[in-house]
Enzyme design. Sequence first.
Site, PDB file in Angstrom:
ATOM      1  N   ARG A 174     -31.150   0.470  20.489  1.00  0.00           N
ATOM      2  CA  ARG A 174     -31.350   0.234  21.777  1.00  0.00           C
ATOM      3  C   ARG A 174     -30.223  -0.471  22.489  1.00  0.00           C
ATOM      4  O   ARG A 174     -30.138  -1.667  22.074  1.00  0.00           O
ATOM      5  CB  ARG A 174     -33.020  -0.145  22.064  1.00  0.00           C
ATOM      6  CG  ARG A 174     -33.200  -0.303  23.725  1.00  0.00           C
ATOM      7  CD  ARG A 174     -34.888  -0.828  23.586  1.00  0.00           C
ATOM      8  NE  ARG A 174     -35.069  -0.974  25.059  1.00  0.00           N
ATOM      9  CZ  ARG A 174     -35.974  -1.355  25.378  1.00  0.00           C
ATOM     10  NH1 ARG A 174     -37.105  -1.723  24.447  1.00  0.00           N
ATOM     11  NH2 ARG A 174     -36.507  -1.637  26.851  1.00  0.00           N
ATOM     12  N   ASP A 204      17.403  16.348   9.846  1.00  0.00           N
ATOM     13  CA  ASP A 204      16.337  17.101   9.181  1.00  0.00           C
ATOM     14  C   ASP A 204      16.301  18.652  10.019  1.00  0.00           C
ATOM     15  O   ASP A 204      16.332  18.940  11.233  1.00  0.00           O
ATOM     16  CB  ASP A 204      14.829  16.540   9.559  1.00  0.00           C
ATOM     17  CG  ASP A 204      13.602  17.376   8.880  1.00  0.00           C
ATOM     18  OD1 ASP A 204      13.478  16.875   7.624  1.00  0.00           O
ATOM     19  OD2 ASP A 204      13.013  18.286   9.243  1.00  0.00           O
ATOM     20  N   ARG A 230     -24.050 -12.473  13.346  1.00  0.00           N
ATOM     21  CA  ARG A 230     -24.008 -11.626  11.882  1.00  0.00           C
ATOM     22  C   ARG A 230     -23.850 -10.568  12.073  1.00  0.00           C
ATOM     23  O   ARG A 230     -24.335  -9.925  13.211  1.00  0.00           O
ATOM     24  CB  ARG A 230     -25.236 -12.356  11.167  1.00  0.00           C
ATOM     25  CG  ARG A 230     -26.655 -11.919  11.699  1.00  0.00           C
ATOM     26  CD  ARG A 230     -27.755 -12.244  10.904  1.00  0.00           C
ATOM     27  NE  ARG A 230     -29.149 -12.010  11.354  1.00  0.00           N
ATOM     28  CZ  ARG A 230     -29.789 -12.468  12.277  1.00  0.00           C
ATOM     29  NH1 ARG A 230     -29.294 -13.676  12.965  1.00  0.00           N
ATOM     30  NH2 ARG A 230     -31.001 -12.031  12.799  1.00  0.00           N
ATOM     31  N   TRP A 238      18.601  10.101   6.337  1.00  0.00           N
ATOM     32  CA  TRP A 238      17.276  10.770   6.323  1.00  0.00           C
ATOM     33  C   TRP A 238      16.387   9.922   5.120  1.00  0.00           C
ATOM     34  O   TRP A 238      15.067   9.931   5.569  1.00  0.00           O
ATOM     35  CB  TRP A 238      17.544  12.031   5.956  1.00  0.00           C
ATOM     36  CG  TRP A 238      16.443  12.858   6.056  1.00  0.00           C
ATOM     37  CD1 TRP A 238      16.072  13.870   6.988  1.00  0.00           C
ATOM     38  CD2 TRP A 238      15.290  13.203   5.069  1.00  0.00           C
ATOM     39  NE1 TRP A 238      14.782  14.544   6.753  1.00  0.00           N
ATOM     40  CE2 TRP A 238      14.271  14.211   5.517  1.00  0.00           C
ATOM     41  CE3 TRP A 238      15.148  12.923   3.838  1.00  0.00           C
ATOM     42  CZ2 TRP A 238      13.175  14.441   4.762  1.00  0.00           C
ATOM     43  CZ3 TRP A 238      14.285  13.183   3.133  1.00  0.00           C
ATOM     44  CH2 TRP A 238      13.316  13.984   3.638  1.00  0.00           C
ATOM     45  N   TYR A 253      12.923   8.357   6.017  1.00  0.00           N
ATOM     46  CA  TYR A 253      11.623   8.837   5.314  1.00  0.00           C
ATOM     47  C   TYR A 253      10.833   7.801   4.614  1.00  0.00           C
ATOM     48  O   TYR A 253       9.507   7.844   4.467  1.00  0.00           O
ATOM     49  CB  TYR A 253      11.943  10.085   4.254  1.00  0.00           C
ATOM     50  CG  TYR A 253      10.712  10.609   3.593  1.00  0.00           C
ATOM     51  CD1 TYR A 253      10.017  11.719   4.231  1.00  0.00           C
ATOM     52  CD2 TYR A 253      10.424  10.491   2.366  1.00  0.00           C
ATOM     53  CE1 TYR A 253       8.857  12.457   3.765  1.00  0.00           C
ATOM     54  CE2 TYR A 253       9.351  10.980   1.537  1.00  0.00           C
ATOM     55  CZ  TYR A 253       8.585  11.746   2.497  1.00  0.00           C
ATOM     56  OH  TYR A 253       7.614  12.604   1.738  1.00  0.00           O
ATOM     57  N   THR A 256     -30.436 -11.425  19.878  1.00  0.00           N
ATOM     58  CA  THR A 256     -30.555 -11.097  18.332  1.00  0.00           C
ATOM     59  C   THR A 256     -29.545 -11.757  17.612  1.00  0.00           C
ATOM     60  O   THR A 256     -29.748 -11.955  16.282  1.00  0.00           O
ATOM     61  CB  THR A 256     -30.456  -9.598  18.080  1.00  0.00           C
ATOM     62  OG1 THR A 256     -29.152  -9.426  18.291  1.00  0.00           O
ATOM     63  CG2 THR A 256     -31.464  -8.958  18.847  1.00  0.00           C
TER      64      THR A 256
END
Length: 472
Positions: free
Chosen positions: A41, A438, A63, A418, A422, A30
């Site tokens: 299919r 933390d 395509r 920290w 972050y 195709t």
Amino acid sequence: MLLDPNACYAALTARDPRFDGQWFVAVSSTRVYCRPVCRVRTPKAANCSFYELAAAAEAAGYRPCRKCRPELAPRAFSALVASEQLAQAARERLDAGWLQGLADLAAELGVTDRHLRRIFQQHWGVSPLQYQQTQRLLLAKALLTDTDLPIADVALRAGFGSARAFHAAWAQHYRLVPGDLRRQAKPGSNAPRARLQLGLRPPFATEHLLRFLGLRAVPAVEEVNENARTITRCWPLSDGRWGQLRARLGERAVELELSPLLWQQPGAVLAGVRSWLDLDANPAIIDAHLQAAGLPVLPGLRLPGCPDRFELGLRAILGQQVTVAAARTLATRLVERYGQPLPAEERLESGPTHRFPRPEELATVPAEDIAALGMPLKRAQALQALARAWPQLRFARRQGEPALAERELTELPGIGPWTAAYLLMRGWPHPDRFLPGDVILRQQLERHPQVQPEACAPYRSYAVLQLWNAAP
């Protein structure tokens, strides 16, 4: 990535959604390429070829399928090693609608254009120009399918210099007329309404993502509606202008509504939203890795990025040593005092009204005036220092190694390990950052002694979110 045709065909036969966006199948009978979840299919194995990128399939003369729409597929995600970071950085800029030439892109990344072409071809299997052309065509395909923009506007907003160039590229690649994809415009529509979609890999823990962002939402800037599953907020463009968008979070896709300004650069907006909501994550791989490390996992938890790194920097500094609610209060005061209103024509219905102050606007404000909003003087000085240093920061430009960006952040007054980690975790965004010191993480690791942070690499940022989410 080396693709095993037998394994890919087995996944295609099963319509396995875990492989959606990881590769595409091209069918020689195709001359169409599809996502592995396409409901058409199943083609014969002898007619199938498999490509990691849509650009590679198009370079081979195929395509895109009009049924499964490859432009909606989530992007391939991986924790990058150092040798791949250049190719990834170039791809991100092309995804965001890079308009200058290849030489300018190479200069932006600090390499020669020859080296950039070699690395890009080696990692992605196509040249940068082939990839850029495919991204423009797929963006145009989405605009043609999901909006009622005139075709000439589609051409310009997808990055083509003219409608003539767009028609020529479309005919060469897809052997179609652009108007074939147009839906009939709704009567009475004066402006394009965003029906743009962004695909993702389920599961998608939308409730937790909305709660995370909602707890931190600054009312004048962003609005989170957990019942409607929407986020409305101001959104920056690279030229310094601001618009507004609304994202509606679904189980398999995110739908966007854009203000008029954002329609001028839809490619950049789509790339930014993907990063902000972590739509390219592969939760099956990430969650399985964290479970193997002994971590209790909520499936589909994402790593929220940020629309604007300077805004995130201000929020992170304001949130030091205070609760999330207190940080939001301070951020609200900062916006009310120094933020700028959005033009009325750029606001969506009942949306937020302001944006955060920009670096050049905050750099000249006396620290004492900022401190009067209700914070220690040193924290106000840290905000001012970030604003003054912003033009030179690697973190601001997202250039070089993440570790170098983290190191330069910690050299600024008021930004410790920290905060820097972050900022890298959410602002880069980086999938493998753990937050030193933390308190909640330490408590959670005590509750789950079987979890070792090092075993969670290269997804320690996701481990942080999982541990935060599981905290009482």
